[in-house]
Scaffold this motif. Structure first.
Motif, PDB file in Angstrom:
ATOM      1  N   TYR A 123      -2.501  19.848  -1.408  1.00  0.00           N
ATOM      2  CA  TYR A 123      -1.617  20.276  -2.496  1.00  0.00           C
ATOM      3  C   TYR A 123      -2.433  20.911  -3.613  1.00  0.00           C
ATOM      4  O   TYR A 123      -2.095  21.999  -4.113  1.00  0.00           O
ATOM      5  CB  TYR A 123      -0.843  19.064  -3.021  1.00  0.00           C
ATOM      6  N   LEU A 124      -3.539  20.242  -3.981  1.00  0.00           N
ATOM      7  CA  LEU A 124      -4.367  20.754  -5.070  1.00  0.00           C
ATOM      8  C   LEU A 124      -5.052  22.061  -4.647  1.00  0.00           C
ATOM      9  O   LEU A 124      -5.166  22.999  -5.448  1.00  0.00           O
ATOM     10  CB  LEU A 124      -5.419  19.703  -5.466  1.00  0.00           C
ATOM     11  N   ILE A 153      -7.041   4.128  -4.917  1.00  0.00           N
ATOM     12  CA  ILE A 153      -7.756   4.057  -3.635  1.00  0.00           C
ATOM     13  C   ILE A 153      -8.677   2.829  -3.604  1.00  0.00           C
ATOM     14  O   ILE A 153      -8.774   2.128  -2.576  1.00  0.00           O
ATOM     15  CB  ILE A 153      -8.567   5.345  -3.396  1.00  0.00           C
ATOM     16  N   LYS A 196      -2.533  24.796  -4.688  1.00  0.00           N
ATOM     17  CA  LYS A 196      -2.144  25.147  -6.046  1.00  0.00           C
ATOM     18  C   LYS A 196      -3.262  25.961  -6.719  1.00  0.00           C
ATOM     19  O   LYS A 196      -3.006  26.885  -7.518  1.00  0.00           O
ATOM     20  CB  LYS A 196      -1.869  23.868  -6.846  1.00  0.00           C
ATOM     21  N   ILE A 232      -2.380   5.554   6.340  1.00  0.00           N
ATOM     22  CA  ILE A 232      -1.503   5.845   5.197  1.00  0.00           C
ATOM     23  C   ILE A 232      -2.326   6.417   4.039  1.00  0.00           C
ATOM     24  O   ILE A 232      -1.942   7.407   3.401  1.00  0.00           O
ATOM     25  CB  ILE A 232      -0.754   4.567   4.777  1.00  0.00           C
ATOM     26  N   VAL A 233      -3.446   5.782   3.769  1.00  0.00           N
ATOM     27  CA  VAL A 233      -4.303   6.246   2.680  1.00  0.00           C
ATOM     28  C   VAL A 233      -4.820   7.655   2.980  1.00  0.00           C
ATOM     29  O   VAL A 233      -4.830   8.541   2.100  1.00  0.00           O
ATOM     30  CB  VAL A 233      -5.484   5.267   2.476  1.00  0.00           C
ATOM     31  N   ALA A 265       1.536   6.034  -7.104  1.00  0.00           N
ATOM     32  CA  ALA A 265       0.388   6.850  -7.509  1.00  0.00           C
ATOM     33  C   ALA A 265       0.785   8.321  -7.580  1.00  0.00           C
ATOM     34  O   ALA A 265       0.356   9.068  -8.481  1.00  0.00           O
ATOM     35  CB  ALA A 265      -0.763   6.641  -6.531  1.00  0.00           C
ATOM     36  N   ASN A 266       1.595   8.711  -6.594  1.00  0.00           N
ATOM     37  CA  ASN A 266       2.083  10.091  -6.589  1.00  0.00           C
ATOM     38  C   ASN A 266       2.831  10.390  -7.886  1.00  0.00           C
ATOM     39  O   ASN A 266       2.647  11.447  -8.516  1.00  0.00           O
ATOM     40  CB  ASN A 266       2.977  10.279  -5.370  1.00  0.00           C
ATOM     41  N   VAL A 272      -6.488  -0.101  -2.997  1.00  0.00           N
ATOM     42  CA  VAL A 272      -5.982  -0.118  -1.621  1.00  0.00           C
ATOM     43  C   VAL A 272      -7.096  -0.546  -0.648  1.00  0.00           C
ATOM     44  O   VAL A 272      -6.871  -1.343   0.273  1.00  0.00           O
ATOM     45  CB  VAL A 272      -5.417   1.263  -1.239  1.00  0.00           C
ATOM     46  N   LEU A 273      -8.289  -0.010  -0.877  1.00  0.00           N
ATOM     47  CA  LEU A 273      -9.405  -0.410  -0.003  1.00  0.00           C
ATOM     48  C   LEU A 273      -9.701  -1.898  -0.124  1.00  0.00           C
ATOM     49  O   LEU A 273     -10.045  -2.562   0.858  1.00  0.00           O
ATOM     50  CB  LEU A 273     -10.651   0.422  -0.351  1.00  0.00           C
ATOM     51  N   ALA A 290      -5.101  13.588 -10.634  1.00  0.00           N
ATOM     52  CA  ALA A 290      -5.205  12.965  -9.309  1.00  0.00           C
ATOM     53  C   ALA A 290      -6.430  12.060  -9.222  1.00  0.00           C
ATOM     54  O   ALA A 290      -6.362  10.961  -8.635  1.00  0.00           O
ATOM     55  CB  ALA A 290      -5.268  14.043  -8.230  1.00  0.00           C
ATOM     56  N   ILE A 316       0.463  10.524 -11.000  1.00  0.00           N
ATOM     57  CA  ILE A 316      -0.348  11.746 -11.110  1.00  0.00           C
ATOM     58  C   ILE A 316       0.437  12.826 -11.874  1.00  0.00           C
ATOM     59  O   ILE A 316      -0.087  13.443 -12.820  1.00  0.00           O
ATOM     60  CB  ILE A 316      -0.755  12.255  -9.712  1.00  0.00           C
ATOM     61  N   PHE A 317       1.706  12.971 -11.475  1.00  0.00           N
ATOM     62  CA  PHE A 317       2.531  13.977 -12.171  1.00  0.00           C
ATOM     63  C   PHE A 317       2.760  13.562 -13.625  1.00  0.00           C
ATOM     64  O   PHE A 317       2.720  14.395 -14.546  1.00  0.00           O
ATOM     65  CB  PHE A 317       3.871  14.162 -11.446  1.00  0.00           C
ATOM     66  N   TRP A 358      -2.578  15.165  -0.963  1.00  0.00           N
ATOM     67  CA  TRP A 358      -2.910  15.598  -2.326  1.00  0.00           C
ATOM     68  C   TRP A 358      -4.047  16.613  -2.315  1.00  0.00           C
ATOM     69  O   TRP A 358      -4.053  17.547  -3.117  1.00  0.00           O
ATOM     70  CB  TRP A 358      -3.298  14.384  -3.193  1.00  0.00           C
ATOM     71  N   PHE A 373      -2.129  10.142   2.413  1.00  0.00           N
ATOM     72  CA  PHE A 373      -1.895  10.342   0.965  1.00  0.00           C
ATOM     73  C   PHE A 373      -2.994  11.221   0.348  1.00  0.00           C
ATOM     74  O   PHE A 373      -2.718  12.213  -0.337  1.00  0.00           O
ATOM     75  CB  PHE A 373      -1.864   8.979   0.271  1.00  0.00           C
ATOM     76  N   VAL A 374      -4.236  10.852   0.627  1.00  0.00           N
ATOM     77  CA  VAL A 374      -5.364  11.604   0.050  1.00  0.00           C
ATOM     78  C   VAL A 374      -5.379  13.033   0.593  1.00  0.00           C
ATOM     79  O   VAL A 374      -5.543  14.012  -0.161  1.00  0.00           O
ATOM     80  CB  VAL A 374      -6.693  10.882   0.354  1.00  0.00           C
ATOM     81  N   LEU A 385      -5.238   2.403   6.656  1.00  0.00           N
ATOM     82  CA  LEU A 385      -6.192   3.497   6.486  1.00  0.00           C
ATOM     83  C   LEU A 385      -5.523   4.844   6.772  1.00  0.00           C
ATOM     84  O   LEU A 385      -5.786   5.844   6.083  1.00  0.00           O
ATOM     85  CB  LEU A 385      -7.398   3.289   7.415  1.00  0.00           C
ATOM     86  N   ILE A 402       0.843  -1.205   0.000  1.00  0.00           N
ATOM     87  CA  ILE A 402       0.000   0.000   0.000  1.00  0.00           C
ATOM     88  C   ILE A 402       0.878   1.255   0.000  1.00  0.00           C
ATOM     89  O   ILE A 402       0.659   2.200  -0.780  1.00  0.00           O
ATOM     90  CB  ILE A 402      -0.936  -0.021   1.235  1.00  0.00           C
ATOM     91  N   VAL A 403       1.886   1.231   0.869  1.00  0.00           N
ATOM     92  CA  VAL A 403       2.772   2.407   0.959  1.00  0.00           C
ATOM     93  C   VAL A 403       3.428   2.700  -0.388  1.00  0.00           C
ATOM     94  O   VAL A 403       3.398   3.832  -0.903  1.00  0.00           O
ATOM     95  CB  VAL A 403       3.836   2.178   2.055  1.00  0.00           C
ATOM     96  N   PRO A 405      -3.840  18.979 -12.633  1.00  0.00           N
ATOM     97  CA  PRO A 405      -3.442  18.161 -11.470  1.00  0.00           C
ATOM     98  C   PRO A 405      -4.641  17.486 -10.801  1.00  0.00           C
ATOM     99  O   PRO A 405      -4.557  16.338 -10.375  1.00  0.00           O
ATOM    100  CB  PRO A 405      -2.795  19.186 -10.537  1.00  0.00           C
ATOM    101  N   ARG A 406      -5.752  18.213 -10.731  1.00  0.00           N
ATOM    102  CA  ARG A 406      -6.933  17.639 -10.100  1.00  0.00           C
ATOM    103  C   ARG A 406      -7.454  16.437 -10.871  1.00  0.00           C
ATOM    104  O   ARG A 406      -7.729  15.364 -10.294  1.00  0.00           O
ATOM    105  CB  ARG A 406      -8.011  18.708 -10.007  1.00  0.00           C
ATOM    106  N   LEU A 445       1.003   3.799  -3.167  1.00  0.00           N
ATOM    107  CA  LEU A 445       0.651   5.220  -3.057  1.00  0.00           C
ATOM    108  C   LEU A 445       1.805   6.116  -3.534  1.00  0.00           C
ATOM    109  O   LEU A 445       1.588   7.172  -4.139  1.00  0.00           O
ATOM    110  CB  LEU A 445       0.279   5.553  -1.615  1.00  0.00           C
ATOM    111  N   GLN A 473      -0.383  13.999 -15.878  1.00  0.00           N
ATOM    112  CA  GLN A 473      -0.680  15.392 -16.248  1.00  0.00           C
ATOM    113  C   GLN A 473      -0.035  15.728 -17.586  1.00  0.00           C
ATOM    114  O   GLN A 473      -0.651  16.361 -18.462  1.00  0.00           O
ATOM    115  CB  GLN A 473      -0.123  16.352 -15.185  1.00  0.00           C
TER     116      GLN A 473
END
Lengths: 223, 388
Positions: free
Chosen positions: B382-383, A210, B386, B371-372, A183-184, A213-214, A202, A187-188, B379, B375-376, B369, A176-177, A198-199, A180, A191
């Motif tokens: 950040y958004l 997500i 920005k 960690i998620v 994922a970071n 991960v869930l 994302a 996202i970049f 972001w 992360f969320v 959870l 998961i770590v 970015p939105r 993510l 784009q």
């Protein structure tokens, strides 16, 4: 390039902004990254396949080797399939946000973004080396092969082995770590590859990540 | 004159006497062929062979082979210094008709030590006597009570069989042979065995089972009749507790433990390392194990010495355990149940842990959870930053 690759991890926005000319089109490093990820995953697949092979050894002569080999190759090939499928998902979602850019570029971005998961896979293998010897492996007999209930039971017994459960929990957290982290990066990269805000990028990356991960967290709960 | 009368009278007496004597001589000559044909045709002693002190009967059967002449029999008697005559003699006259027989029975008591004796039966005729001697033995050899086989050791409350033999080394048959078994704290079955008549030189097996409550001595009493005289032979057998060296000894080996779901599955072999057959051998797990289907108890069946059989049992556990006692039980030929327990090491108590744990693992789920969320959230800020 190696230095640039390290930028993927800590400064992915700058990394994808620096990709120019042939680098924008090259698949060399994405392939190398995914291949490294595949090798690491194969190592983990080998260790768990050997456990499954031991479980099945009494059922059929030679089945342990078959299970180990198929598990190792499955993990190796599975990483490439993941790469492709994940790209398709992200690409399809980006189409909803009117993303523009070739599929090949998205595939390249997903490949670059797999680098954190290579690290995660290597850590997983190290952890597995510690935990796999402590797993108590149940043995399947030839008679059990004819009984689906018995097979289900013995599989459950393996998955509920304390060492196996701890290994699963630790590797899930690691996955998961580093997912993510990937994922970071994605996202970049997305784009630029799909010309998204970015939105939107994302959301295109975040929704499947997500969800995945869930699902992993849910699996931890029911296992 | 008186002298002449006396001489004449004497001559007369002599003449009469001579006449009577001549007449008698003629009669004896006539009777002798008749009494010579009277004889003892058979002799029966009961018992045939006496113990010293035994009472019995001696029966002589007198027969005449005269076909047309009767014989007068007088005074029949039995005589021997070694045998006391305890009944009367035949002091009256009997007529024995042509070709007739007549028994003369005497009750006697053997007074002498062991040996061969020849008592005399005598019978008087009017002119002669009949004497008849027959061998009559006194033998003090008793019946033989022999222990053929018995267990090396007994156990409290366990039934064991004892194998005996009764033999008759005497020269005559004995009657009413009975073996009685008794002892304090012992249940014997049968406690009294009627063997009946036992012929000379014959032997017969007599078996019985014994269930002792404590260590004691088993008393065997063999009674029998020699004629009508009771005799007995006794024997004592010590009943001591211990381990029977020949007893069946099932031993577990090649034990392998695996798991099916939340159930332990143990397989292995049971080998009979004893010298007797182990019947109805069964294997099961004891507490803290909880036997579960499909193999709560496994019946290996009978195992002869050095024979082996495979088994498999399934069980769960109550709580965390590292080993589980596995019981082997079997029956001997008398139906006694014996048990032995062998601990089987369970490689890990994981199944118990799995059973004990309920609900999902909260720590890793919470961590994931968090960690998620980081992360969320990261972001999101950040958004938002920005956008501003």
């Amino acid at each position: 390039m190696v230095r640039s690759l390290l930028n993927i991890l800590i400064s992915p926005g700058a990394f994808f902004a620096d990709l120019k000319g042939e680098q924008e089109e090259s698949f060399t490093w994405p392939l190398v990254i995914v291949l490294l990820g595949g090798i690491a995953a194969a190592g983990y697949g080998y260790l768990l396949g050997e456990v499954s092979g031991r479980m099945m050894a009494g059922a059929l002569p030679g089945i342990d080797a078959l299970v180990t080999i198929s598990s190792t190759l499955g993990a190796l090939i599975g990483v490439f399939i993941f790469w492709l499928v994940w790209t398709v998902i992200v690409f399809a979602l980006s189409m909803a946000f009117k993303g523009q850019g070739r599929f090949k570029r998205t595939l390249q971005v997903i490949g670059y973004g797999y680098l954190p998961q290579v690290i995660g896979s290597v850590i997983t293998v190290v952890v597995a080396f510690e935990y796999v010897p402590r797993i108590v492996v149940p043995h399947v007999t030839a008679a059990m092969m004819q009984d689906p209930v018995a097979m289900q039971g013995i599989t459950t017994a393996l998955m509920r082995d304390p060492a196996m459960m701890e290994l699963t929990q630790i590797t899930s957290i690691i996955a998961i770590v580093f997912l993510l982290w990937s994922a970071n990066i994605w996202i970049f990269g997305l784009q630029k590859a799909r010309n998204l805000s970015p939105r939107d990028a994302a959301l295109c990356v975040g929704i499947p990540v997500i969800a995945y991960v869930l699902f992993m967290i849910y699996s931890l709960g029911v296992s | 004159m008186n002298f002449n009368k006396k001489i004449a009278g004497l001559c007369l007496v002599l003449l009469i006497t001579s006449i009577i004597g001549m007449a008698s001589a003629d009669l004896t000559q006539a009777q002798a062929p008749i009494t010579g044909k009277v004889f003892v045709s058979s002799t029966v002693f009961d018992p045939a062979v006496f113990f010293t002190g035994d009472k019995g009967t001696a029966t002589y059967v007198v027969t005449t082979s005269n076909t047309n002449t009767s014989v007068m029999l007088n005074h029949g008697t039995f005589s021997d210094k070694n045998f006391r005559l305890i009944s009367g003699t035949y002091d009256y006259s009997n007529t024995l008709g042509p070709l007739q027989t007549r028994p003369f029975a005497f009750s006697i008591l053997a007074d002498a030590p062991e040996g061969d004796y020849y008592p005399t039966f005598s019978l008087s005729f009017f002119d002669s006597n009949l004497y008849h001697k027959t061998l009559l033995q006194i033998d003090n050899t008793p019946l033989e009570l022999t222990l053929i086989d018995k267990p090396d050791a007994f156990s409290q409350g366990k039934k064991k069989t004892i194998y005996m033999q009764v033999a008759n080394p005497r020269k005559n048959n004995v009657r009413n042979v009975i073996l009685e078994v008794s002892g304090a704290g012992i249940t014997a079955n049968p406690s009294r065995t009627f063997v009946g008549d036992l012929a000379s030189g014959a032997k017969i097996p007599v078996n019985f089972s014994v269930t002792p409550d404590h260590e004691t001595t088993l008393a065997l009493l063999l009674t029998y009749n020699n004629g009508n005289n009771p005799h007995e032979v006794s024997m004592k057998i010590p009943i001591t507790f211990g381990t029977d060296k020949k007893q069946a000894d099932p031993v577990m080996s090649n034990v392998q433990v695996s798991t099916i779901g939340s159930t332990y599955h143990v397989t292995g072999d049971v080998t009979n390392a004893g010298l007797e057959t182990a019947n109805a051998v069964m294997v099961t797990a004891l507490s803290p194990a909880v036997p579960e289907d499909p193999y709560k108890t496994y019946v290996v069946q009978a195992l002869k010495p050095d024979d082996f059989g495979s088994f498999e049992i399934t069980f769960g556990t109550e709580g965390s355990v590292t080993s589980v006692p596995v019981q082997i039980s079997f029956k001997d030929n008398d139906g006694n149940i014996y048990t032995s327990v062998q601990n089987v090491t369970v490689p890990d108590s994981g199944l118990a842990k799995v059973k004990d744990s309920s609900g999902p693992p909260l720590v890793p789920i919470t961590a994931a959870l968090v960690i998620v969320a980081v992360f969320v959230g990261g972001w999101f800020f950040y958004l938002r930053k920005k956008k501003q």
